[in-house]
Design a protein around this motif. Structure first.
Motif, mmCIF file in Angstrom:
data_model
loop_
_atom_site.group_PDB
_atom_site.id
_atom_site.type_symbol
_atom_site.label_atom_id
_atom_site.label_comp_id
_atom_site.label_asym_id
_atom_site.label_seq_id
_atom_site.Cartn_x
_atom_site.Cartn_y
_atom_site.Cartn_z
ATOM 1 N N TYR A 21 0.757 -1.205 -0.123
ATOM 2 C CA TYR A 21 -0.031 0.048 0.001
ATOM 3 C C TYR A 21 0.824 1.297 0.067
ATOM 4 O O TYR A 21 0.532 2.153 -0.843
ATOM 5 C CB TYR A 21 -0.866 0.048 1.299
ATOM 6 C CG TYR A 21 -1.527 1.253 1.405
ATOM 7 C CD1 TYR A 21 -2.771 1.557 0.572
ATOM 8 C CD2 TYR A 21 -1.136 2.329 2.593
ATOM 9 C CE1 TYR A 21 -3.195 2.970 0.687
ATOM 10 C CE2 TYR A 21 -1.776 3.584 2.649
ATOM 11 C CZ TYR A 21 -2.910 3.768 1.811
ATOM 12 O OH TYR A 21 -3.758 4.905 1.667
ATOM 13 N N TRP A 22 1.536 1.356 0.885
ATOM 14 C CA TRP A 22 2.738 2.684 1.027
ATOM 15 C C TRP A 22 3.378 2.706 -0.166
ATOM 16 O O TRP A 22 3.617 3.543 -0.805
ATOM 17 C CB TRP A 22 3.638 2.191 2.184
ATOM 18 C CG TRP A 22 3.166 2.393 3.499
ATOM 19 C CD1 TRP A 22 3.240 1.643 4.361
ATOM 20 C CD2 TRP A 22 2.305 3.626 3.890
ATOM 21 N NE1 TRP A 22 2.531 1.995 5.650
ATOM 22 C CE2 TRP A 22 2.011 3.383 5.446
ATOM 23 C CE3 TRP A 22 1.992 4.835 3.639
ATOM 24 C CZ2 TRP A 22 1.164 4.188 5.986
ATOM 25 C CZ3 TRP A 22 1.327 5.796 4.218
ATOM 26 C CH2 TRP A 22 0.973 5.370 5.741
ATOM 27 N N TYR A 26 -0.755 4.297 -1.910
ATOM 28 C CA TYR A 26 -0.804 5.430 -1.240
ATOM 29 C C TYR A 26 -1.114 6.763 -2.216
ATOM 30 O O TYR A 26 -0.454 7.061 -3.014
ATOM 31 C CB TYR A 26 0.237 5.806 -0.328
ATOM 32 C CG TYR A 26 0.397 7.099 0.350
ATOM 33 C CD1 TYR A 26 -0.441 7.356 1.660
ATOM 34 C CD2 TYR A 26 0.708 8.109 -0.056
ATOM 35 C CE1 TYR A 26 -0.625 8.579 2.351
ATOM 36 C CE2 TYR A 26 0.669 9.519 0.541
ATOM 37 C CZ TYR A 26 -0.018 9.699 1.744
ATOM 38 O OH TYR A 26 -0.400 10.962 2.328
ATOM 39 N N ASP A 27 -2.229 7.529 -1.878
ATOM 40 C CA ASP A 27 -2.705 8.648 -2.401
ATOM 41 C C ASP A 27 -2.581 8.201 -3.896
ATOM 42 O O ASP A 27 -2.512 9.241 -4.747
ATOM 43 C CB ASP A 27 -1.832 9.930 -2.219
ATOM 44 C CG ASP A 27 -2.280 11.137 -2.582
ATOM 45 O OD1 ASP A 27 -3.669 11.201 -2.760
ATOM 46 O OD2 ASP A 27 -1.566 12.252 -2.800
ATOM 47 N N ILE A 359 -11.163 3.881 0.568
ATOM 48 C CA ILE A 359 -10.341 4.704 1.077
ATOM 49 C C ILE A 359 -10.457 6.158 0.731
ATOM 50 O O ILE A 359 -10.441 7.095 1.236
ATOM 51 C CB ILE A 359 -8.874 4.290 0.849
ATOM 52 C CG1 ILE A 359 -8.575 3.183 1.763
ATOM 53 C CG2 ILE A 359 -7.876 5.416 1.112
ATOM 54 C CD1 ILE A 359 -7.096 2.411 1.722
ATOM 55 N N GLN A 360 -10.742 6.466 -0.797
ATOM 56 C CA GLN A 360 -10.776 7.809 -1.309
ATOM 57 C C GLN A 360 -12.148 8.375 -0.667
ATOM 58 O O GLN A 360 -12.359 9.522 -0.765
ATOM 59 C CB GLN A 360 -11.216 7.514 -2.961
ATOM 60 C CG GLN A 360 -9.919 7.241 -3.524
ATOM 61 C CD GLN A 360 -10.161 6.964 -4.913
ATOM 62 O OE1 GLN A 360 -11.373 6.909 -5.574
ATOM 63 N NE2 GLN A 360 -8.978 6.841 -5.783
ATOM 64 N N ASN A 361 -13.281 7.634 -0.177
ATOM 65 C CA ASN A 361 -14.513 8.187 0.248
ATOM 66 C C ASN A 361 -14.529 8.291 1.786
ATOM 67 O O ASN A 361 -15.710 8.271 2.320
ATOM 68 C CB ASN A 361 -15.583 7.569 -0.351
ATOM 69 C CG ASN A 361 -15.518 7.475 -2.094
ATOM 70 O OD1 ASN A 361 -15.335 8.712 -2.522
ATOM 71 N ND2 ASN A 361 -15.651 6.535 -2.505
ATOM 72 N N ARG A 362 -13.443 8.023 2.658
ATOM 73 C CA ARG A 362 -13.721 7.711 3.963
ATOM 74 C C ARG A 362 -12.919 8.695 4.792
ATOM 75 O O ARG A 362 -11.717 9.249 4.205
ATOM 76 C CB ARG A 362 -13.254 6.261 4.412
ATOM 77 C CG ARG A 362 -14.099 5.077 3.806
ATOM 78 C CD ARG A 362 -15.734 5.331 4.347
ATOM 79 N NE ARG A 362 -16.580 4.532 3.484
ATOM 80 C CZ ARG A 362 -16.577 2.904 3.958
ATOM 81 N NH1 ARG A 362 -16.048 2.586 5.113
ATOM 82 N NH2 ARG A 362 -17.374 2.133 3.281
ATOM 83 N N ILE A 367 -10.330 4.917 7.331
ATOM 84 C CA ILE A 367 -9.098 4.495 6.562
ATOM 85 C C ILE A 367 -8.360 3.537 7.166
ATOM 86 O O ILE A 367 -7.976 2.403 6.677
ATOM 87 C CB ILE A 367 -8.308 5.735 5.964
ATOM 88 C CG1 ILE A 367 -9.252 6.364 4.806
ATOM 89 C CG2 ILE A 367 -7.048 5.402 5.344
ATOM 90 C CD1 ILE A 367 -8.724 7.730 4.405
ATOM 91 N N ASN A 368 -8.034 3.781 8.548
ATOM 92 C CA ASN A 368 -7.277 2.920 9.113
ATOM 93 C C ASN A 368 -7.873 1.318 9.248
ATOM 94 O O ASN A 368 -7.253 0.530 9.326
ATOM 95 C CB ASN A 368 -6.729 3.325 10.752
ATOM 96 C CG ASN A 368 -5.759 2.534 11.222
ATOM 97 O OD1 ASN A 368 -4.736 2.722 11.012
ATOM 98 N ND2 ASN A 368 -6.253 2.023 12.230
ATOM 99 N N ASP A 369 -9.118 1.433 9.414
ATOM 100 C CA ASP A 369 -9.851 0.074 9.644
ATOM 101 C C ASP A 369 -9.867 -0.747 8.307
ATOM 102 O O ASP A 369 -9.668 -1.881 8.242
ATOM 103 C CB ASP A 369 -11.265 0.480 9.899
ATOM 104 C CG ASP A 369 -11.579 1.048 11.350
ATOM 105 O OD1 ASP A 369 -10.871 0.639 12.370
ATOM 106 O OD2 ASP A 369 -12.517 1.365 11.703
ATOM 107 N N ILE A 370 -10.035 0.266 7.256
ATOM 108 C CA ILE A 370 -9.750 -0.382 5.916
ATOM 109 C C ILE A 370 -8.328 -0.976 5.580
ATOM 110 O O ILE A 370 -8.146 -2.221 4.932
ATOM 111 C CB ILE A 370 -10.131 0.601 4.682
ATOM 112 C CG1 ILE A 370 -11.787 0.913 4.652
ATOM 113 C CG2 ILE A 370 -10.107 -0.148 3.299
ATOM 114 C CD1 ILE A 370 -12.029 2.100 3.930
ATOM 115 N N LEU A 371 -7.455 -0.368 6.095
ATOM 116 C CA LEU A 371 -6.018 -0.828 5.919
ATOM 117 C C LEU A 371 -5.635 -1.835 6.726
ATOM 118 O O LEU A 371 -4.938 -2.944 6.273
ATOM 119 C CB LEU A 371 -4.850 0.300 6.386
ATOM 120 C CG LEU A 371 -5.022 1.577 5.444
ATOM 121 C CD1 LEU A 371 -3.890 2.541 5.911
ATOM 122 C CD2 LEU A 371 -4.374 1.399 3.916
ATOM 123 N N CYS A 372 -6.119 -2.130 7.792
ATOM 124 C CA CYS A 372 -6.025 -3.247 8.582
ATOM 125 C C CYS A 372 -6.722 -4.412 8.119
ATOM 126 O O CYS A 372 -6.100 -5.549 8.254
ATOM 127 C CB CYS A 372 -6.684 -3.210 10.205
ATOM 128 S SG CYS A 372 -5.649 -1.640 10.998
#
Length: 424
Positions: A21-22, A26-27, A359-362, A367-372
Motif C-alpha cells: 500500500y505505501w 498511497y494517494d 479509502i478515497q471516500n472515508r 481508512i485505518n480500519d480498511i488498511l487493517c
C-alpha cells in the motif's frame, strides 16, 4: 475505472500488504524514499546498458541472411559496448550525486546498525566501485553469454510495454527485458536479466516457482497470439560484500573477480597477476598465494583496465569467468500454473481495487480500519529486510511518525511510475 497493477505490486503484496500500500497505492501514486537505494540503482543501470546492447543486436525482420552472417552482423563491436557502458556509468554517477543519502548500507561484521549512510565526500568510493562493477559485468556478459544467446536466438523486441486484461476492471502491466526467437523452430522466449550477490542451488531452483516466469509470459502470448516456450534467466553475479578496501577503511565492496585481482610486485615492478587467492590443485589439495601477493583494484592497476582484465580471465580462468554468469535451463511453466496465477491475482486485486475506492471516500479513522483489513502489516521483516540488508523501507511509515504526513516529513516522495499507464 481500470485498476492497473504489475509484478512489483504483487511481489510487494506477498511480502507485506501494508508495504505494498505505501509503495504503490498511497494517494493513488505510491511512495519511495528520497534516499537512493544503491542496489536498485545499480541493477537498473546494468539492465539499461544491456538493453541498449540488445537493441544494437536486433535486426529488422526483413533482413534475410545466413545464420552465421547474421550473428556476425548483429554482434556489437567493443567500441559500441564501451560507449554504452560509459553512458551507464555517467547516469549512475548522476543518480548518486543528486541523491539525498543512501537508503541502505552493507552489513558490517559487527552486525547491522540501522544507520543511514549520508552522502559526503568520502562516499565517492562507493559510486566508483559500482561503476567498476557495471563495466566488469557488462564486458564479461558480452564476452561469455551474448555470443551463446545470439547463436541460439534472434533478438525480436527489447523492453516492450505489455498488457494482460485479467477482467473488465483489472489490467496487468509488464515489461520483459527482451523477447527472443529461437532459431531452430521460431519459438518465442522471454529473456530475464538478474543481478545477484551470490548464486546457489536455492537461487536457481526459485525460478521454477517465481511468479515472474508466469507473469511475463501471459501478456506476450495475449498480444502476439503465439505460445511462449519459456523464460531464459541470465544471472550477473556481483559477489558478496566482503572486500574491505582500502584495508581497514571499513568500506565494503562486492568481492567480484571481474574487478579485483592479486598482484605480486617487487622493486616497483608488477611481476605477475592472479585471479584467485585460494584454489584447489589438480589433486584436490587446497592452495593459496604466498607472501608478496596483494589484492588490487583492477581499474587502477591492471594495464588496459577492466576490459583487458576480463579478456585475461577469458584466456586464463575461463571457468571462473563463466561462473559469474549463471544461466539455468529454459524455465517452462505448466498450463495449470498459468491459470492458477490468474485466478489468484484476480481475486486479490479485486479486493485491493475495492479497498482503494473505499479509502478515497472515508475519513482517517475509517481508512485505518480498511488498511487493517485489506492491507494488514506483516511484522516478521520490519527491522531487517533480507533483500537489501536493512530495515524495511516503509518502517517509519508503519512504526514511526512518517505515516502521518509521508511527503511533508521529508523522508519520502511520490514514486516514479514503472509503466506509462500508471499515470492514467
Amino acid at each position: 475505472m481500470i485498476h492497473y497493477f504489475d509484478r512489483s505490486r504483487t511481489e510487494s503484496d506477498h511480502k507485506c500488504p501494508r508495504r505494498r500500500y505505501w509503495e504503490y497505492d498511497y494517494d493513488g501514486k505510491g511512495l519511495q524514499p528520497v534516499r537512493l537505494n544503491q542496489h536498485l540503482a545499480f541493477g537498473g543501470a546494468v539492465h539499461n546498458v544491456i538493453a541498449s546492447i540488445l537493441e544494437y543486436c536486433k535486426l529488422p525482420d526483413t533482413v534475410i541472411l545466413t545464420q552465421r552472417a547474421e550473428r556476425a552482423a548483429a554482434f556489437p563491436e567493443m567500441p559500441v559496448v564501451d560507449g554504452l557502458i560509459k553512458l551507464g556509468q555517467a547516469e549512475l554517477r548522476r543518480q548518486f550525486k543528486e541523491s539525498k543519502g543512501f537508503q541502505v548500507e552493507p552489513i558490517l561484521e559487527e552486525g547491522f546498525d540501522g544507520q543511514i549512510v549520508q552522502v559526503t565526500e568520502d562516499q565517492t568510493w562507493l559510486v566508483d566501485h559500482y561503476c567498476d562493477l557495471l563495466e566488469g559485468l557488462v564486458v564479461g556478459w558480452c564476452l561469455v553469454r551474448l555470443p551463446a544467446l545470439l547463436e541460439q536466438y534472434r533478438v525480436v523486441q527489447v523492453e516492450t510495454e505489455e498488457q494482460l486484461q485479467i477482467s473488465p476492471e483489472l489490467m496487468f502491466l509488464s515489461r520483459p527485458d527482451a523477447i527472443l526467437e529461437r532459431r531452430t523452430d521460431g519459438a518465442l522466449v522471454i529473456l530475464s536479466l538478474k543481478t545477484v550477490s551470490s548464486v546457489n542451488q536455492m537461487w536457481l531452483e526459485n525460478f521454477k516457482t517465481d511468479q515472474q516466469t508466469i507473469s511475463e509470459v501471459l501478456p506476450v502470448e495475449a498480444r502476439l497470439g503465439w505460445e511462449v516456450a519459456g523464460v531464459q534467466v541470465e544471472g550477473l553475479t556481483k559477489g558478496a560484500m566482503a572486500v574491505d578496501w582500502p584495508r581497514g577503511a571499513g568500506h565494503k565492496h562486492h568481492a567480484s573477480p571481474l574487478i579485483w585481482g592479486y598482484l605480486c610486485e617487487a622493486g616497483g615492478l608488477d611481476l605477475e597477476w592472479k585471479a584467485k587467492y585460494e584454489w584447489k590443485d589438480d589433486a584436490g589439495n587446497n592452495r593459496r598465494l604466498g607472501k608478496g601477493w596483494n589484492r588490487q583494484r583492477i581499474a587502477e592497476r591492471y594495464p588496459g583496465g577492466i576490459p583487458e582484465w576480463v579478456g585475461w580471465l577469458y584466456q586464463n580462468e575461463p571457468e571462473l569467468l563463466r561462473a559469474q554468469f549463471p544461466s539455468p535451463p529454459l524455465i517452462c511453466r505448466s498450463v495449470q500454473e498459468l491459470e492458477e496465477w490468474q485466478v489468484q491475482v484476480k481475486h486479490r486485486e479485486i479486493e485491493v481495487h475495492n479497498a482503494l475506492v473505499q479509502i478515497q471516500n472515508r475519513g482517517d479513522e475509517q481508512i485505518n480500519d480498511i488498511l487493517c483489513e485489506a492491507f494488514p502489516k506483516h511484522t516478521d521483516g520490519c527491522a531487517y529486510d533480507p533483500q537489501f540488508h536493512s530495515k524495511c523501507p516503509c518502517y517509519e511509515l508503519c512504526w514511526g511518525t512518517a505515516g502521518i504526513d509521508p511527503i511533508g516529513c521529508g523522508e519520502f516522495k511520490y514514486r516514479v511510475p514503472n509503466h506509462p499507464e500508471e499515470g492514467l
